[in-house]
Write a protein that holds these residues in place. Structure first.
Motif, PDB file in Angstrom:
ATOM      1  N   ILE A   1       5.690  -5.746  13.729  1.00  0.00           N
ATOM      2  CA  ILE A   1       6.762  -3.634  14.215  1.00  0.00           C
ATOM      3  C   ILE A   1       6.203  -2.806  13.628  1.00  0.00           C
ATOM      4  N   VAL A   2       6.473  -2.158  14.725  1.00  0.00           N
ATOM      5  CA  VAL A   2       6.203  -0.271  14.943  1.00  0.00           C
ATOM      6  C   VAL A   2       7.858   0.449  15.336  1.00  0.00           C
ATOM      7  N   PRO A   3       7.899   1.179  14.190  1.00  0.00           N
ATOM      8  CA  PRO A   3       9.390   2.012  14.955  1.00  0.00           C
ATOM      9  C   PRO A   3       8.850   2.915  15.598  1.00  0.00           C
ATOM     10  N   ALA A   4       9.330   3.967  16.246  1.00  0.00           N
ATOM     11  CA  ALA A   4       9.188   5.035  16.641  1.00  0.00           C
ATOM     12  C   ALA A   4       8.715   6.136  15.907  1.00  0.00           C
ATOM     13  N   THR A   5       8.467   6.941  15.423  1.00  0.00           N
ATOM     14  CA  THR A   5       7.727   8.524  15.485  1.00  0.00           C
ATOM     15  C   THR A   5       8.831   9.187  14.879  1.00  0.00           C
ATOM     16  N   THR A   6       8.104   9.813  13.788  1.00  0.00           N
ATOM     17  CA  THR A   6       9.479  10.626  13.649  1.00  0.00           C
ATOM     18  C   THR A   6       8.951  11.795  12.358  1.00  0.00           C
ATOM     19  N   ASP A   7       9.549  12.588  12.180  1.00  0.00           N
ATOM     20  CA  ASP A   7       8.378  13.834  10.657  1.00  0.00           C
ATOM     21  C   ASP A   7       8.124  13.199  10.281  1.00  0.00           C
ATOM     22  N   ALA A   8       8.759  11.813   9.302  1.00  0.00           N
ATOM     23  CA  ALA A   8       8.435  11.394   8.053  1.00  0.00           C
ATOM     24  C   ALA A   8       6.874  10.784   8.511  1.00  0.00           C
ATOM     25  N   TYR A   9       6.601  10.752   9.341  1.00  0.00           N
ATOM     26  CA  TYR A   9       5.057   9.758   9.963  1.00  0.00           C
ATOM     27  C   TYR A   9       4.421  11.085   9.961  1.00  0.00           C
TER      28      TYR A   9
ATOM     29  N   VAL B  37       1.839   6.923  14.968  1.00  0.00           N
ATOM     30  CA  VAL B  37       1.883   5.930  15.084  1.00  0.00           C
ATOM     31  C   VAL B  37       2.736   4.718  13.456  1.00  0.00           C
ATOM     32  N   PRO B  38       3.874   4.588  13.098  1.00  0.00           N
ATOM     33  CA  PRO B  38       3.814   4.211  12.099  1.00  0.00           C
ATOM     34  C   PRO B  38       3.896   2.287  12.324  1.00  0.00           C
TER      35      PRO B  38
END
Length: 517
Positions: free
Chosen positions: A233-241, A257-258
């Motif tokens: 499971i690989v979500p979209a990249t956000t500023d949190a990562y 990449v999260p």
């Protein structure tokens, strides 16, 4: 310290204590089509881990289709990026360092063809999503009517489709050194290796006779198309990562990449010109990938879709928020055990109870926050890989697959909502190539009845050829859509659960397949 003031991730700025998974390889042995998050968190990580245990000429040249963002950032970061493995109790940041280059096919088409044809390229891998293969949903054959396919066959411009790029690259290769090569699909498609082989062959057969006759014998003798199953499971990249990378490594990464901690890769060991020692990095090689493939496509992906659509309709932004709702968790268990599981054979080395428990743990990973809109996007392509065969197995046995009908009903409520019904912001944000055609179908027939709309959708090939033979499935789907619209997704899930519990005996043979049965 603000992350914007930190040094950019690169060859010289990776902290000495940072877990770099491998030394950057000097040679390119793999060309990968589809430089998205999944590749960078899965195949690239497995390859880097394999090279950390056994050196080899297995650097990866990554090729994006059109988007320049990741390619530009990777060049600015010396081809480095971070993988952020996150779970509620732990965050681990690693740097794969396995890419030797990055290209954009739309801007550097000749360089891509040269890379596919290069003597050192032994494996061509791909993660271009289901609709990147340009095949007909009805026949699973190459869509020869698609304008991009027709243009690629004419050869009057650089190829635009994945299959066109592969064939033109193989053509260039066969005319040069003619060394063998492997084409490895890593997308969520049933029989992805055989499908890729067939699409490549169909494209080749449609070339002018001289080109076809030149290329076909070499394809048959020198190109392998093994099957594979990938799972992470690989979500979209956000500023949190991005902030997580800054906190853990003290550097700024534009394209981290999260990913969840879990990762699985199963392949047929049929490679024409060698491969990395992926088994040293946890990959499993087998003579028969299909049982693992169906296990993943149906139990994980099929159930995941139902969670996403019910969750979005219930106003849930993330998969963990959705599966935390008892009615969604119950629906997920019911579709998994009652309708998907009977359609497959569990591999001997898989502990089913442990596997299912792990699935629910993965979906509940609140630290990852996989979004319902992301999982629910492209449902018109995904569901035809997941729903039809299990549904037909039940229907042909005289049983109604209520939760598979619920999956289709929830999907349609999200992407083709009835007039006057708002599915909410998370469903509205889903991207689907069939949105316009479904809206046109609704405009044409929905006024007559909900069942007429479903029948028209199924007749149009949304879920293949078999389901239109069972109008009772369309009628049940229409009933569930009506319940969602009038009373909400929880009521529809409750109705499906009650109906499943009551189905202690098969439908009478004479009524199976008729509306209202």
């Amino acid at each position: 310290m603000r992350s914007t003031t930190l040094p950019r991730l690169g060859r010289a700025t990776v902290p000495p204590a940072a877990p770099v998974l491998a030394r950057p390889p000097a040679e390119t042995g793999i060309v990968h089509l589809g430089l998205g998050n999944f590749h960078r968190a899965h195949q690239a990580v497995h390859t880097a881990a394999a090279l950390a245990r056994a050196d080899g000429p297995w650097g990866i040249l990554g090729v994006a289709g059109r988007s320049t963002d990741v390619v530009r950032a990777m060049h600015e970061q010396d081809l480095r990026y971070a993988v952020v493995e996150i779970s509620p109790g732990r965050t681990r940041v690693t740097v794969p360092a396995v890419h030797t280059g990055a290209l954009v096919a739309a801007e550097q088409p000749d360089a891509v063809l040269d890379a596919l044809a290069a003597p050192g390229t032994a494996v061509i891998t791909m993660t271009v999503t289901e609709h990147g293969y340009t095949f007909s949903p009805r026949t699973h054959g190459l869509d020869l009517d698609a304008p991009a396919v027709r243009a690629d066959l004419r050869g009057d411009a650089p190829p635009r489709t994945t299959i066109g790029r592969i064939v033109r690259g193989l053509q260039r290769r066969s005319r040069g050194h003619a060394r063998p090569v492997t084409v490895l699909s890593c997308d969520n498609l049933v029989g992805n290796g055989e499908l890729t082989r067939r699409l490549v062959r169909e494209f080749t057969e449609a070339l002018p006779a001289a080109e076809r006759d030149e290329l076909v014998p070499w394809l048959e003798s020198s190109v392998a198309f093994p099957g594979s199953m990938v799972d992470r499971i690989v979500p979209a990249t956000t500023d949190a990562y991005r902030n997580a990378v800054a906190a853990h490594l003290g550097v700024r990464d534009a394209v981290p990449v999260p990913a969840e901690p879990f990762s699985m890769w199963v392949m047929e060991d049929r490679f024409a010109a060698g491969r990395p020692r992926w088994e040293a990095a946890g990959a499993l090689f087998t003579a028969d990938v299909e049982p693992y493939e169906l296990l993943k496509l149906r139990l994980l992906n099929g159930t995941h879709s139902l969670i996403a659509y019910l969750g979005a309709l219930d106003g849930r932004d993330t998969i963990p928020d959705a599966v935390a709702r008892p009615f969604i968790a119950e629906a997920a268990r019911s579709v998994l055990y009652e309708e998907y599981l009977p359609s497959l054979t569990v591999p001997a080395d898989i502990d089913l109870d442990g596997y299912v428990g792990q699935l629910f743990d993965r979906w509940a990973n609140s630290a990852l926050g996989h979004r319902t809109r992301q999982v629910g996007s492209d449902g018109s392509v995904k569901l035809r890989q997941r729903v039809p065969d299990p549904a037909l197995l039940q229907l042909r046995a005289g049983r109604m697959p209520h939760h598979l009908a619920l999956t289709v009903a929830a999907y349609l409520c999200c992407v083709a909502p009835p007039a006057g019904f708002s599915p909410g912001p998370h469903a509205t944000a889903m991207v689907d190539p069939a949105r316009e055609s479904l809206a046109a179908t609704a405009e044409r027939v929905r006024a007559s009845s909900g069942a007429a709309f479903i029948e028209a959708v199924l007749e149009g090939g949304l879920l293949g050829d078999g389901l239109p033979e069972h109008p009772a499935f369309a009628a049940r789907t229409a009933e569930l859509i009506d319940i969602i619209v009038r009373f909400g997704p929880a009521a529809a899930a409750a109705d499906a659960l009650r109906a499943t519990a009551k189905a202690v005996a098969p439908l009478p043979v004479e009524s199976a397949g008729r509306p209202g049965a």
